[in-house]
Design a protein around this motif. Structure first.
Motif, PDB file in Angstrom:
ATOM      1  N   ASN A  47      23.454  36.150 -15.835  1.00  0.00           N
ATOM      2  CA  ASN A  47      23.917  35.681 -16.935  1.00  0.00           C
ATOM      3  C   ASN A  47      24.666  36.575 -17.760  1.00  0.00           C
ATOM      4  O   ASN A  47      25.866  36.585 -18.265  1.00  0.00           O
ATOM      5  CB  ASN A  47      22.941  34.973 -17.796  1.00  0.00           C
ATOM      6  N   ALA A  48      24.127  37.946 -17.682  1.00  0.00           N
ATOM      7  CA  ALA A  48      24.578  39.038 -18.624  1.00  0.00           C
ATOM      8  C   ALA A  48      26.073  39.441 -17.731  1.00  0.00           C
ATOM      9  O   ALA A  48      26.999  39.799 -18.513  1.00  0.00           O
ATOM     10  CB  ALA A  48      23.683  40.186 -18.606  1.00  0.00           C
ATOM     11  N   ASP A  50      27.741  37.327 -16.065  1.00  0.00           N
ATOM     12  CA  ASP A  50      28.904  36.447 -16.250  1.00  0.00           C
ATOM     13  C   ASP A  50      29.462  36.434 -17.812  1.00  0.00           C
ATOM     14  O   ASP A  50      30.689  36.152 -17.900  1.00  0.00           O
ATOM     15  CB  ASP A  50      28.132  35.142 -16.175  1.00  0.00           C
ATOM     16  N   THR A  51      28.563  36.845 -18.547  1.00  0.00           N
ATOM     17  CA  THR A  51      29.147  37.077 -19.859  1.00  0.00           C
ATOM     18  C   THR A  51      30.086  38.317 -20.268  1.00  0.00           C
ATOM     19  O   THR A  51      31.072  38.161 -20.649  1.00  0.00           O
ATOM     20  CB  THR A  51      28.040  37.503 -21.118  1.00  0.00           C
ATOM     21  N   ILE A  52      29.794  39.305 -19.418  1.00  0.00           N
ATOM     22  CA  ILE A  52      30.987  40.350 -19.500  1.00  0.00           C
ATOM     23  C   ILE A  52      32.266  39.771 -18.783  1.00  0.00           C
ATOM     24  O   ILE A  52      33.361  40.341 -19.328  1.00  0.00           O
ATOM     25  CB  ILE A  52      30.313  41.757 -18.625  1.00  0.00           C
ATOM     26  N   CYS A  53      32.005  39.095 -17.755  1.00  0.00           N
ATOM     27  CA  CYS A  53      33.208  38.637 -17.141  1.00  0.00           C
ATOM     28  C   CYS A  53      34.206  37.801 -18.204  1.00  0.00           C
ATOM     29  O   CYS A  53      35.299  37.677 -18.074  1.00  0.00           O
ATOM     30  CB  CYS A  53      33.038  38.062 -15.672  1.00  0.00           C
ATOM     31  N   ALA A  54      33.469  36.947 -18.764  1.00  0.00           N
ATOM     32  CA  ALA A  54      34.109  36.164 -19.748  1.00  0.00           C
ATOM     33  C   ALA A  54      34.539  36.705 -20.632  1.00  0.00           C
ATOM     34  O   ALA A  54      35.847  36.729 -21.486  1.00  0.00           O
ATOM     35  CB  ALA A  54      33.003  34.977 -20.206  1.00  0.00           C
ATOM     36  N   GLU A  55      34.130  38.099 -21.276  1.00  0.00           N
ATOM     37  CA  GLU A  55      34.467  38.884 -22.507  1.00  0.00           C
ATOM     38  C   GLU A  55      35.928  39.428 -21.818  1.00  0.00           C
ATOM     39  O   GLU A  55      36.830  39.767 -22.717  1.00  0.00           O
ATOM     40  CB  GLU A  55      33.434  39.944 -22.829  1.00  0.00           C
ATOM     41  N   PHE A  56      35.774  40.016 -20.623  1.00  0.00           N
ATOM     42  CA  PHE A  56      36.958  40.500 -20.065  1.00  0.00           C
ATOM     43  C   PHE A  56      38.310  39.802 -20.166  1.00  0.00           C
ATOM     44  O   PHE A  56      39.298  40.180 -20.513  1.00  0.00           O
ATOM     45  CB  PHE A  56      36.645  41.169 -18.656  1.00  0.00           C
ATOM     46  N   ALA A  57      37.886  38.325 -19.872  1.00  0.00           N
ATOM     47  CA  ALA A  57      39.004  37.408 -19.604  1.00  0.00           C
ATOM     48  C   ALA A  57      39.578  36.994 -20.820  1.00  0.00           C
ATOM     49  O   ALA A  57      40.746  36.875 -21.267  1.00  0.00           O
ATOM     50  CB  ALA A  57      38.577  36.134 -18.827  1.00  0.00           C
ATOM     51  N   GLU A 125      17.793  39.818 -23.869  1.00  0.00           N
ATOM     52  CA  GLU A 125      16.782  40.561 -23.955  1.00  0.00           C
ATOM     53  C   GLU A 125      16.267  41.191 -22.499  1.00  0.00           C
ATOM     54  O   GLU A 125      16.269  40.355 -21.728  1.00  0.00           O
ATOM     55  CB  GLU A 125      15.734  39.692 -24.587  1.00  0.00           C
ATOM     56  N   GLY A 126      16.091  42.196 -22.529  1.00  0.00           N
ATOM     57  CA  GLY A 126      15.785  42.889 -21.291  1.00  0.00           C
ATOM     58  C   GLY A 126      16.824  43.420 -20.237  1.00  0.00           C
ATOM     59  O   GLY A 126      16.641  44.195 -19.403  1.00  0.00           O
ATOM     60  N   ILE A 127      18.356  43.307 -20.774  1.00  0.00           N
ATOM     61  CA  ILE A 127      19.397  43.754 -19.914  1.00  0.00           C
ATOM     62  C   ILE A 127      20.070  44.875 -20.689  1.00  0.00           C
ATOM     63  O   ILE A 127      20.334  44.527 -21.998  1.00  0.00           O
ATOM     64  CB  ILE A 127      20.071  42.609 -19.643  1.00  0.00           C
ATOM     65  N   VAL A 128      20.219  45.805 -20.219  1.00  0.00           N
ATOM     66  CA  VAL A 128      20.938  47.178 -20.815  1.00  0.00           C
ATOM     67  C   VAL A 128      22.102  47.448 -19.797  1.00  0.00           C
ATOM     68  O   VAL A 128      22.212  47.261 -18.751  1.00  0.00           O
ATOM     69  CB  VAL A 128      20.127  48.188 -21.236  1.00  0.00           C
TER      70      VAL A 128
END
Length: 206
Positions: A47-48, A50-57, A125-128
């Motif tokens: 999910n993290a 996927d979130t970064i991919c969406a932020e890039f787009a 939470e838990g992803i860095v």
């Protein structure tokens, strides 16, 4: 003399029996916890990404719509990241600057304009963020007056998004609590981001 018969409530359990059952449940849960939590951590990691991919787009579209370079940066070993307009050091010395939405702003409003169009978010939470690789070419170097060469203020080197739809060639690596890693690669020419698994150090290259 006949032995005294013992009676037992057939409809219930004794306190000792309940304690034994609860103890067994605790033991079973402790044994099963790793196998239960591992998929959950893997889901958070995906999910993290996927979130970064969406932020890039989203950053790419914002750069194209505003006509200004935008950048993505993160704080290493944390889940914090931000997307904001790139302001060169020379911009603060100019009398006027065309801001987001074709607004003209002066020296005193440059910082305010940047803050108004900056997104600051945190991963699950838990992803860095573990690290990044950003390809530094002549265009990015000229665009940033050389500021992209090094990380600043504890933040990663910026990933740039240009008004023509192109971006930096970049890779961002994220890590979960159990050590599992994933990466998002950004193709500069097309601005397309893809998710990939990290199996070895050889995977961590553009």
């Amino acid at each position: 003399m006949q032995p005294r018969a013992t009676t037992r409530n057939a409809d219930g359990f004794s306190l000792l029996e309940l304690l034994v059952v609860l103890t067994l449940l605790v033991i079973l849960l402790s044994l099963a916890a790793p196998s239960i939590m591992a998929p959950l951590r893997g889901s958070r990691l995906k999910n993290a990404a996927d979130t970064i991919c969406a932020e890039f787009a989203k950053a790419r579209v914002e750069a194209m719509e505003s006509g200004r370079v935008r950048m993505f940066r993160f704080q290493t070993n944390t889940g914090s990241y931000q997307v904001e307009p790139f302001v060169r050091s020379s911009d603060t010395q100019e009398n006027n600057l065309v801001g987001e939405g074709d607004r003209v702003v002066g020296n005193g409003l440059i910082e305010q304009s940047v803050q108004a169009t900056t997104r600051q978010e945190i991963l699950a939470e838990g992803i860095v963020f573990m690290g990044e690789q950003v390809d530094i070419d002549m265009r990015s170097y000229d665009t940033t007056d050389g500021q992209i060469a090094d990380a600043q203020g504890g933040l990663s080197r910026p990933v740039l998004f240009y008004p023509d739809g192109t971006t930096s060639d970049a890779m961002v690596v994220m890590k979960a609590e159990d050590g599992a890693m994933t990466m998002v690669k950004l193709r500069g020419l097309t601005g397309i981001a893809k998710i990939g698994e990290v199996q070895s150090a050889e995977d961590l290259s553009l």
